[in-house]
Write an enzyme that holds these catalytic residues in place. Structure first.
Site, PDB file in Angstrom:
ATOM      1  N   ASP A  59       0.820  -1.213   0.000  1.00 58.49           N
ATOM      2  CA  ASP A  59       0.000   0.000   0.000  1.00 58.49           C
ATOM      3  C   ASP A  59       0.850   1.259   0.000  1.00 58.49           C
ATOM      4  OD1 ASP A  59      -2.208  -1.614   0.045  1.00 58.49           O
ATOM      5  OD2 ASP A  59      -2.692  -1.275   2.152  1.00 58.49           O
ATOM      6  N   ARG A  60       1.940   1.248   0.744  1.00 61.51           N
ATOM      7  CA  ARG A  60       2.785   2.438   0.828  1.00 61.51           C
ATOM      8  C   ARG A  60       3.412   2.761  -0.525  1.00 61.51           C
ATOM      9  NH1 ARG A  60       6.933   2.582   5.714  1.00 61.51           N
ATOM     10  NH2 ARG A  60       4.910   2.390   6.741  1.00 61.51           N
ATOM     11  N   SER A 107     -36.889  -5.113 -11.579  1.00 61.92           N
ATOM     12  CA  SER A 107     -36.763  -5.877 -10.343  1.00 61.92           C
ATOM     13  C   SER A 107     -36.829  -7.372 -10.653  1.00 61.92           C
ATOM     14  CB  SER A 107     -37.867  -5.485  -9.359  1.00 61.92           C
ATOM     15  OG  SER A 107     -39.132  -5.754  -9.927  1.00 61.92           O
ATOM     16  N   GLU A 136     -26.352 -16.957  -8.608  1.00 62.61           N
ATOM     17  CA  GLU A 136     -25.532 -15.885  -8.044  1.00 62.61           C
ATOM     18  C   GLU A 136     -26.052 -15.496  -6.668  1.00 62.61           C
ATOM     19  OE1 GLU A 136     -25.400 -13.737 -12.454  1.00 62.61           O
ATOM     20  OE2 GLU A 136     -26.249 -12.713 -10.720  1.00 62.61           O
ATOM     21  N   LYS A 138     -27.640 -12.997  -4.044  1.00 64.84           N
ATOM     22  CA  LYS A 138     -28.509 -11.824  -4.144  1.00 64.84           C
ATOM     23  C   LYS A 138     -27.986 -10.781  -3.161  1.00 64.84           C
ATOM     24  CE  LYS A 138     -33.329 -10.299  -3.943  1.00 64.84           C
ATOM     25  NZ  LYS A 138     -33.115  -9.228  -2.966  1.00 64.84           N
ATOM     26  N   ASP A 140     -27.289  -7.485  -0.986  1.00 65.18           N
ATOM     27  CA  ASP A 140     -28.122  -6.526  -0.270  1.00 65.18           C
ATOM     28  C   ASP A 140     -27.395  -5.185  -0.262  1.00 65.18           C
ATOM     29  OD1 ASP A 140     -30.199  -5.463   1.139  1.00 65.18           O
ATOM     30  OD2 ASP A 140     -29.559  -6.226   3.079  1.00 65.18           O
ATOM     31  N   ARG A 159     -30.335   2.994  -9.796  1.00 66.85           N
ATOM     32  CA  ARG A 159     -31.440   2.268 -10.425  1.00 66.85           C
ATOM     33  C   ARG A 159     -32.693   3.130 -10.531  1.00 66.85           C
ATOM     34  NH1 ARG A 159     -35.780  -0.794  -8.632  1.00 66.85           N
ATOM     35  NH2 ARG A 159     -36.536  -2.273 -10.209  1.00 66.85           N
ATOM     36  N   GLU A 195     -23.635  -3.992  -8.256  1.00 68.18           N
ATOM     37  CA  GLU A 195     -24.182  -3.767  -6.920  1.00 68.18           C
ATOM     38  C   GLU A 195     -23.098  -3.129  -6.067  1.00 68.18           C
ATOM     39  OE1 GLU A 195     -27.757  -4.681  -4.425  1.00 68.18           O
ATOM     40  OE2 GLU A 195     -27.306  -4.779  -6.570  1.00 68.18           O
ATOM     41  N   TYR A 246     -20.062  -6.723 -10.176  1.00 68.20           N
ATOM     42  CA  TYR A 246     -20.782  -6.554 -11.433  1.00 68.20           C
ATOM     43  C   TYR A 246     -21.416  -7.895 -11.782  1.00 68.20           C
ATOM     44  CZ  TYR A 246     -17.875  -2.420 -11.455  1.00 68.20           C
ATOM     45  OH  TYR A 246     -17.262  -1.239 -11.105  1.00 68.20           O
ATOM     46  N   LYS A 310     -30.951 -17.452 -12.752  1.00 66.21           N
ATOM     47  CA  LYS A 310     -31.197 -16.840 -14.058  1.00 66.21           C
ATOM     48  C   LYS A 310     -31.022 -17.876 -15.172  1.00 66.21           C
ATOM     49  CE  LYS A 310     -29.246 -12.337 -12.730  1.00 66.21           C
ATOM     50  NZ  LYS A 310     -28.157 -11.367 -13.030  1.00 66.21           N
ATOM     51  N   LYS A 334     -35.236 -16.338  -1.829  1.00 67.65           N
ATOM     52  CA  LYS A 334     -34.826 -15.528  -0.692  1.00 67.65           C
ATOM     53  C   LYS A 334     -34.533 -16.352   0.555  1.00 67.65           C
ATOM     54  CE  LYS A 334     -37.466 -11.529  -2.309  1.00 67.65           C
ATOM     55  NZ  LYS A 334     -38.547 -10.566  -1.983  1.00 67.65           N
ATOM     56  N   CYS A 425      -9.357   6.465  27.778  1.00 69.80           N
ATOM     57  CA  CYS A 425     -10.335   6.885  26.768  1.00 69.80           C
ATOM     58  C   CYS A 425      -9.853   6.476  25.381  1.00 69.80           C
ATOM     59  CB  CYS A 425     -10.522   8.401  26.833  1.00 69.80           C
ATOM     60  SG  CYS A 425     -11.501   9.087  25.481  1.00 69.80           S
ATOM     61  N   CYS A 428      -8.881  10.071  23.450  1.00 66.32           N
ATOM     62  CA  CYS A 428      -7.787  10.965  23.868  1.00 66.32           C
ATOM     63  C   CYS A 428      -6.786  10.303  24.801  1.00 66.32           C
ATOM     64  CB  CYS A 428      -8.353  12.214  24.537  1.00 66.32           C
ATOM     65  SG  CYS A 428      -9.096  11.900  26.169  1.00 66.32           S
ATOM     66  N   CYS A 441     -14.614   9.614  30.725  1.00 70.69           N
ATOM     67  CA  CYS A 441     -13.297  10.097  30.328  1.00 70.69           C
ATOM     68  C   CYS A 441     -12.988  11.357  31.115  1.00 70.69           C
ATOM     69  CB  CYS A 441     -13.288  10.402  28.823  1.00 70.69           C
ATOM     70  SG  CYS A 441     -11.890  11.410  28.279  1.00 70.69           S
ATOM     71  N   CYS A 447     -10.528  16.364  25.162  1.00 73.11           N
ATOM     72  CA  CYS A 447     -10.829  15.137  24.416  1.00 73.11           C
ATOM     73  C   CYS A 447     -11.571  15.533  23.146  1.00 73.11           C
ATOM     74  CB  CYS A 447     -11.697  14.215  25.269  1.00 73.11           C
ATOM     75  SG  CYS A 447     -12.323  12.757  24.397  1.00 73.11           S
TER      76      CYS A 447
END
Length: 691
Positions: A59-60, A107, A136, A138, A140, A159, A195, A246, A310, A334, A425, A428, A441, A447
């Site tokens: 990442d760096r 839908s 696939e 579903k 949410d 949508r 989604e 996708y 599908k 579902k 805390c 802080c 705290c 803080c």
């Protein structure tokens, strides 16, 4: 634009150098070539990270490449709409434009009953014969259309009603899993349905951060996603951990013969698909797939509420057609709703305005009374110990008064011992002190959480009502080092604000005007705005009525708490709390600093005697006036308005969504309960105009 040799290995792909030379040493031609190489490499790194889950670099190192690209684009004026740097956001928009979809986003018909699934299969076989099914998850989340032309992201649209939606392209560009430019041998035109969602682990971590910052957490991942996508400021979207799957090609210049073949091509173009997509030979295999997904749903890092079945063959899909509402080639099988019992994933500690620490259980989302919740109060250390609850335990969740979720009991003990609040805390690092069952705290307004909450409260409806100074803007000003106390509000200038992202000249001047107008606040509003524990608007009005000046009130608060007790609506507990507030050197210093900038004004209250001797308590919301206005009204005509019901209360006025506790207290004390209509009738009978 220089031509980049595609046969030459991009130096920024594997073990890239990050010790870049000074930008000034580059010619424009060299800068353009480096920019193209960096863009190409960053797009590939994005694909490896978001689609393949196999990053090539740390990442760096990625951050170093990204920073170099941004620096070059700025120095040589080489910005481009498809550049990865566009993902950092942009100027806020006033509203979203409505856009028609390339193809309808309908839908899906669905049911949790296996017989309905088999009826769907019977109909498909009657109309087109035997078929294979693509199965696939579903998701949410939030469904969106992504349109690419010549490989470039042209637009992203919610949508909406299935025919048209909101153009949220600028927000979509900030999501790392949305490529600005497709990879590989992509079609000239592609409209794909995806989604957008918030991964469960990222959601819990982000909610934990919000709780520990003293901010309101999100109710569940879907709400968090939907609210984020519709933010008018892309910078807000950029800071939230969204991802995308996708799952359907809506339209393309080149279409595959089957749904499964389409899905196989999407990752080659940089579009991530779900890990758990399978091809079923018949409906029995599709049903088995759903049952396996139900059993393993808790292992997924995203929320699903069923599976989608599908028809695979595109020609058969076209033959099956669609209704006005849904495609006839697909069916959602579902899952049953999760009911009340769920594991605790983590515990976050919220630091309130007064420093009180409140432990909050972060849950696997669960259905409680028809509402999906993902957090629940643990109340205090004593209750945690009594229930022996800890991270990892499976618990039963209930909702108090159908509103606030709380952990009722441990159903399955999967941890050792109970959760212990930290000694310091979480915001802080100041020591935590216990006061009976509560924990606090000791950092005071040093803080950040207490500081932000105190400023937010000062600016809130119960304080001085400073429009434009909400939770997000306060956090931004505190994080930028512009606010170290409430008094610093009065030191802000236009340059301070316009230097911040998302602030323009108009918004800055509007806020400064609001702050300037608050320099002579009514004394009741000022006393409430200080955020003294247990002193809300009603008590503040009584204190202001009694003492008339801030100096007289403060003298009694610091030296004579018994004098405070004689004020209506102030008992010994409230009086002692006010006294302790001003004994704190930090709090006293804050009040001193604020009074350097403001001069609270006494408010003369001319009262009639139409309601003399009566005491009212209000709960819930009234149609034609606020609760504060109702309290002022009865007080103007000689009555008392208090915050709690007792044997001395004459009427409890209950509007919409009233508090259950006050109604129970009223019944226990035989206090009449008036609805809004009955309250208006009482006023009219006493000759009081309430319009």
């Amino acid at each position: 634009m220089p031509v980049v040799d595609e046969n030459e290995e991009n130096p920024y792909l594997r073990d890239p150098p990050t010790d870049f030379g000074p930008v000034e040493a580059l010619s424009e031609t060299a800068a353009r070539e480096q920019v193209e190489r960096l863009r190409e490499a960053i797009r590939e790194h994005d694909r490896r990270y978001y689609v393949e889950s196999e990053p090539l670099i740390a990442d760096r190192t990625y951050d170093a490449l990204f920073g170099r690209l941004r620096e070059l684009e700025s120095e040589f004026d080489l910005s481009h709409p498809d550049s990865p740097t566009r993902s950092v956001g942009g100027e806020p928009v006033e509203e979203f434009e409505t856009v028609e979809h390339v193809a309808p986003m309908l839908s899906i018909e669905g049911s949790g009953d296996v017989e309905d699934v088999r009826e769907f299969d019977d109909r498909v076989q009657r109309e087109v014969g035997d078929v294979r099914y693509v199965c696939e998850p579903k998701f949410d989340g939030v469904s969106m259309e992504f349109v690419y032309e010549e490989g470039h992201l042209e637009r992203a649209v919610t949508r909406g009603d299935g025919r048209e939606g909101d153009d949220v392209t600028r927000n979509a560009r900030t999501i790392g899993a949305v490529p600005q430019h497709l990879h590989g041998d992509y079609p000239d035109f592609l409209a794909v349905r995806g989604e957008v969602y918030m991964p469960k682990d990222a959601f819990q971590a982000y909610n934990r951060e919000r709780i520990e910052r003293g901010e309101e957490p999100f109710a569940n991942p879907r709400n968090a996603t939907a609210g984020t996508i519709r933010q008018l400021d892309p910078a807000v979207v950029a800071e939230r951990p969204l991802a995308v799957f996708y799952f359907d090609v809506l339209a393309a210049s080149e279409l595959a013969d089957t749904q499964y073949a389409e899905l196989e091509r999407l990752p080659d173009w940089g579009l991530r698909i779900a890990d758990h997509v399978e091809l079923a030979a018949d409906i029995d295999e599709a049903i088995d797939y759903r049952d396996r997904m139900l059993e393993g749903r808790d292992e997924l890092d995203y929320e699903i509420d069923g599976t989608v079945i599908k028809v695979d063959d595109r020609e058969a899909r076209e033959e099956l057609g669609r209704t006005a509402r849904h495609d006839r080639y697909a069916f959602a099988y579902k899952f049953p709703a999760r009911a009340e019992v769920t594991p605790i994933v983590d515990v976050a500690v919220q630091v309130g305005r007064t420093g009180r620490l409140t432990p909050v259980a972060l849950l696997e989302p669960v259905d409680v009374g028809g509402v999906t919740v993902s957090r629940a109060s643990l109340h205090n250390p004593e209750e945690i110990a009594e229930k022996n609850v800890n991270i990892g335990d499976t618990v039963r969740v209930q909702r108090a008064g159908d509103v606030i979720p709380y952990v009722e009991e441990v159903v399955e003990k999967d941890s050792e011992g109970h959760y212990e609040l930290p000694d310091a805390c979480p915001v802080c690092d100041s020591p935590v002190e216990r006061d009976g069952p509560m924990a606090f705290c000791t950092g005071g307004l040093g803080c950040d959480a207490q500081l932000r909450r105190s400023i937010e409260y000062y600016a809130s409806d119960d304080g001085l009502d400073l429009e434009g100074l909400g939770e997000r803007s306060v956090r931004q000003l505190v994080d930028a080092g512009l606010l170290d106390s409430v008094a610093d509000l009065y030191e802000l200038d236009r340059a301070d604000l316009t230097d911040l992202e998302g602030w323009g000249k108009t918004s800055a001047e509007n806020l400064l005007a609001e702050i300037d107008a608050s320099r002579e606040p009514p004394l009741p509003d000022f006393l409430s705005a200080l955020g003294i524990p247990l002193v809300g608007p009603t008590t503040a009005r009584e204190l202001a009525r009694e003492f008339e000046t801030v100096e007289a009130f403060r003298e009694a608060a610091e030296t004579d708490p018994e004098r405070l007790e004689r004020v209506s609506d102030v008992g010994d507990t409230v009086a002692e709390t006010i006294h302790e507030f001003f004994l704190s050197e930090a709090n006293a210093a804050v009040v001193d600093d604020v009074l350097e900038h403001v001069s609270p004004q006494a408010v003369a209250i001319d009262t009639g005697d139409e309601l003399a001797g009566l005491t009212f308590v209000f709960t819930g919301s009234l149609e034609d006036m606020t609760r504060g206005e109702a309290q002022d009204l009865v007080e103007t005509h000689g009555a008392n308005a208090t915050s709690s019901v007792s044997g001395n209360t004459d009427y409890l006025v209950a509007g919409e969504n009233p508090g259950a506790t006050k109604q129970e207290d009223a019944r226990d004390n035989d206090v009449p309960i008036l609805d809004a209509s009955e309250f208006r009738t009482l006023l009219e009978e006493n000759g009081i105009d309430h319009e």
